[in-house]
Design a protein around this motif. Structure first.
Motif, PDB file in Angstrom:
ATOM      1  N   GLU A  43       0.812  -1.221   0.000  1.00 10.89           N
ATOM      2  CA  GLU A  43       0.000   0.000   0.000  1.00 10.89           C
ATOM      3  C   GLU A  43       0.840   1.263   0.000  1.00 10.89           C
ATOM      4  O   GLU A  43       0.585   2.202   0.745  1.00 10.89           O
ATOM      5  N   LEU A  44       1.871   1.255  -0.834  1.00  6.70           N
ATOM      6  CA  LEU A  44       2.728   2.431  -0.943  1.00  6.70           C
ATOM      7  C   LEU A  44       2.076   3.486  -1.821  1.00  6.70           C
ATOM      8  O   LEU A  44       2.094   4.671  -1.500  1.00  6.70           O
ATOM      9  N   ALA A  45       1.536   3.037  -2.958  1.00  5.95           N
ATOM     10  CA  ALA A  45       0.993   3.987  -3.925  1.00  5.95           C
ATOM     11  C   ALA A  45       0.150   3.240  -4.931  1.00  5.95           C
ATOM     12  O   ALA A  45       0.168   2.007  -4.979  1.00  5.95           O
ATOM     13  N   ARG A  57       0.104   6.660  -1.057  1.00  4.71           N
ATOM     14  CA  ARG A  57      -0.746   6.326   0.092  1.00  4.71           C
ATOM     15  C   ARG A  57       0.026   6.567   1.390  1.00  4.71           C
ATOM     16  O   ARG A  57       1.245   6.748   1.365  1.00  4.71           O
ATOM     17  N   PRO A  58      -0.681   6.552   2.516  1.00  2.28           N
ATOM     18  CA  PRO A  58      -0.026   6.939   3.772  1.00  2.28           C
ATOM     19  C   PRO A  58       1.267   6.175   4.071  1.00  2.28           C
ATOM     20  O   PRO A  58       2.240   6.775   4.531  1.00  2.28           O
ATOM     21  N   TRP A  59       1.301   4.893   3.788  1.00  2.00           N
ATOM     22  CA  TRP A  59       2.510   4.143   4.124  1.00  2.00           C
ATOM     23  C   TRP A  59       3.692   4.608   3.266  1.00  2.00           C
ATOM     24  O   TRP A  59       4.813   4.763   3.752  1.00  2.00           O
ATOM     25  N   GLY A  60       3.436   4.844   1.988  1.00  2.00           N
ATOM     26  CA  GLY A  60       4.483   5.327   1.086  1.00  2.00           C
ATOM     27  C   GLY A  60       4.876   6.759   1.431  1.00  2.00           C
ATOM     28  O   GLY A  60       6.049   7.117   1.428  1.00  2.00           O
ATOM     29  N   TYR A  61       3.878   7.563   1.755  1.00  2.00           N
ATOM     30  CA  TYR A  61       4.162   8.953   2.070  1.00  2.00           C
ATOM     31  C   TYR A  61       4.919   9.052   3.390  1.00  2.00           C
ATOM     32  O   TYR A  61       5.778   9.919   3.567  1.00  2.00           O
ATOM     33  N   GLY A  62       4.603   8.144   4.307  1.00  2.00           N
ATOM     34  CA  GLY A  62       5.304   8.115   5.591  1.00  2.00           C
ATOM     35  C   GLY A  62       6.794   7.886   5.395  1.00  2.00           C
ATOM     36  O   GLY A  62       7.626   8.469   6.100  1.00  2.00           O
ATOM     37  N   ILE A  63       7.141   7.051   4.446  1.00  2.00           N
ATOM     38  CA  ILE A  63       8.557   6.815   4.153  1.00  2.00           C
ATOM     39  C   ILE A  63       9.182   8.102   3.610  1.00  2.00           C
ATOM     40  O   ILE A  63      10.250   8.518   4.037  1.00  2.00           O
TER      41      ILE A  63
END
Length: 520
Positions: A43-45, A57-63
């Motif tokens: 669920e990165l993008a 997505r939030p997980w990718g943006y969090g990185i």
RNA sequence: CGGGGCGUAGCUUAGCUUGGUAGAGCGCGUGGUUUGGGACCACGAGGUCGGAGGUUCAAAUCCUCUCGCCCCGACCA
């Protein structure tokens, strides 16, 4: 293609869960497809309806946010400050530096109208043309230069050290999520200096900073050096870059730093009165890394079960999974998990409080566990009724096989959690180093070179090649030839020590080996 | 922009050759049985078959056009 989902196949061959990987296909089956599947599974993008663009997505943006936070503090520590310049660049600004224009013209998005109107057919159409079209920044040298021309008057105004975090647009023919999208997020530093030496030193300083960041935070080792003329940034005098090797053994440019000489100063009119009282064009640099780093990270560390994140860059470092199998024990287990999270958040790793999450969703334990595996969370903790009785917990590390679990007391884990994270961080870097070492070699003959970069199976090329350190006569023609023959390019000309030899293609003298590879 | 391929439910797809207006697995919802593991059973929601036109009594299926996507090339952080 996911054969395991085919119903006929499934009936004949029930899926063996002991060998099934969370990601299909595996890396060795189809690396590009694996890459896309990991992005989806973690669920990165996802691709957007706008061609070439993506939703992060939030997980990718969090990185990405962690990249930003950590790089930003490094920039600050070296005296750089953030600012923000406009997205739109007047066409006239853009036209000032000839090489630069030529380099970017083909990929520019241009805004020509300011308003929408409903036409006779009821469709929206652009109205009110602009007198001067606006280019959406593919990079900001020109518009930042316009400001700098006003800000810089005297040598006392220098150096000027500014960075901006921004999005840019480069119209792409063949987009790939994170690696090459039409719109992408990045950071661009733009500095102005009094002397050539200072500007060159700045470009090198940032190159080293990037190298450190990528190594220490992303756990990715890189080779650094200078780009050959053909790979140089349009308008630059010298382009430096860091190059990482990912698991299909290709090179990926992870960051660049340019010494621009006086080219852009001349184009934008950045002049100052020097110590001798004369007007002089200033010396500038620019440098950047993009959200491509997320893709680099994925390809460097990911495995057949998904993403593997170095703790220093993971949005969540430790996830706590309550194993609440019986209703009556649930409250006690939840409480123990919350309590553990609280204690862990008081601990530090790499000078920052631990990022801990308790996954209290009402889902099957296996499903939850696999989700976090696919997302690459460094450490997974399980606490169930039996653990609670012994005041212990079960630890799994993402850098170890999925089934590998260890048990320890809750107290002990709280004490050693930072060490575990550190160990994962080091382990990932070490692994990446070994991988790169195994796939890097000195090559001293043309035949060996061609052999190294030619797949055995030309119909469906297997993962092959790597980095080749080989002598080269410095000519553009040879570079061109090799690129045409093998799609191999010079990634970087290492700085520093020389090792005289003979060009493996022409036999002509060569001052040093250069690094060749297939590249992203 | 050149060469090749493909568009059927959120995802993966069957059906298309030999027209009779859709079927599956996963996912999703509800109920139940489970629970140190990507569980199982039952029931259920979800598709005008990329779009437009045409042929036909009848089109996912045939024809034309169009849009989009993927792969391969030229360009690139």
């Amino acid at each position: 293609m996911c054969r395991l989902n085919c119903s006929a196949f499934r009936m004949a061959n029930p899926v063996d869960l002991s060998t099934k990987t969370a990601i299909t296909p595996r890396r060795d089956e189809d690396f590009p497809e694996w890459y896309q599947q990991v992005i989806r599974a973690a669920e990165l993008a996802e691709p957007s309806d706008v061609r070439g663009c993506m939703v992060i997505r939030p997980w990718g943006y969090g990185i990405w946010e962690n990249v930003q936070r950590q790089l930003d503090s490094m920039f600050r520590a070296t005296g750089h400050r953030n600012a923000y310049f406009p997205l739109f660049i007047p066409l006239s600004y853009f036209a000032k530096e000839a090489e630069h224009v030529e380099g970017f013209a083909k990929e520019c998005a241009v805004v020509t109208h300011t308003r929408l109107e409903v036409d006779a057919a009821g469709k929206m159409k652009p109205a009110s043309p602009l007198t001067e079209p606006l280019v959406i920044r593919p990079t900001s040298e020109t518009i930042i230069g316009a400001s700098y021309a006003k800000w810089v008057q005297s040598y006392r105004d220098l150096p000027l050290l500014i960075n901006q975090w921004a999005n840019v647009v480069r119209w792409e023919m063949r987009p790939r999520l994170f690696l090459r999208t039409t719109e992408f997020l990045w950071q661009e530093g733009h500095t102005v200096h009094e002397t050539e030496g200072e500007a060159r030193a700045e470009a090198k300083l940032i190159l080293d900073l990037y190298e450190r960041f990528v190594r220490d935070h992303l756990a990715v080792p890189v080779f650094s050096g200078e780009k050959s003329e053909s790979e140089r940034f349009p308008g630059a005098v010298q382009t430096l870059s860091i190059e990482a090797m990912v698991q299909d053994r290709r090179a990926i440019q992870a960051g660049t730093s340019h010494f621009l000489g006086q080219n852009f100063a001349r184009a934008s009119g950045i002049q100052f009165q020097n110590r001798a009282g004369q007007q002089e064009f200033a010396w500038t640099t620019s440098w950047g890394v993009s959200a491509r780093l997320v893709g680099t990270l994925l390809m460097a560390h990911g495995d057949d079960d998904g993403l593997v994140l170095p703790p220093r860059i993971a949005p969540t470092q430790i996830v706590i999974l309550p194993v609440a199998t019986k209703e009556e024990s649930r409250p006690r287990i939840m409480e123990a998990c919350d309590n553990l999270a609280l204690q862990l958040r008081g601990k530090y790793f790499a000078d920052l409080p631990l990022e801990v999450e308790v996954d209290r969703r009402d889902l099957g334990g296996g499903v939850k566990n696999w989700e976090w595996i696919k997302k690459g969370v460094p450490v997974r903790i399980e606490i169930g009724p039996r653990d609670l009785e012994k005041n212990s917990l079960v630890v799994s590390r993402r850098d170890q096989p999925v089934k590998t679990k260890g048990s320890m007391s809750i107290q002990e884990f709280v004490a050693v959690a930072p060490e575990i994270l550190n160990s994962i961080q080091q382990n990932l870097l070490e692994r990446a180093r070994e991988f790169r070492e195994v796939n890097t070699r000195k090559i001293d003959s043309k035949d060996e070179f061609y052999d190294f970069f030619t797949p055995k199976n030309s119909a469906k090329p297997e993962i092959h090649g790597g980095f080749a350190f080989a002598h080269w006569n410095g000519s553009r023609e040879i570079e061109e030839q090799i690129k045409n023959d093998l799609k191999v390019t010079i990634r970087v000309i290492p700085l520093g020590d020389s090792e005289p030899g003979r060009c493996i293609f022409t036999g002509e003298p060569s001052a040093r080996r250069v690094i060749w590879a297939k590249a992203y």
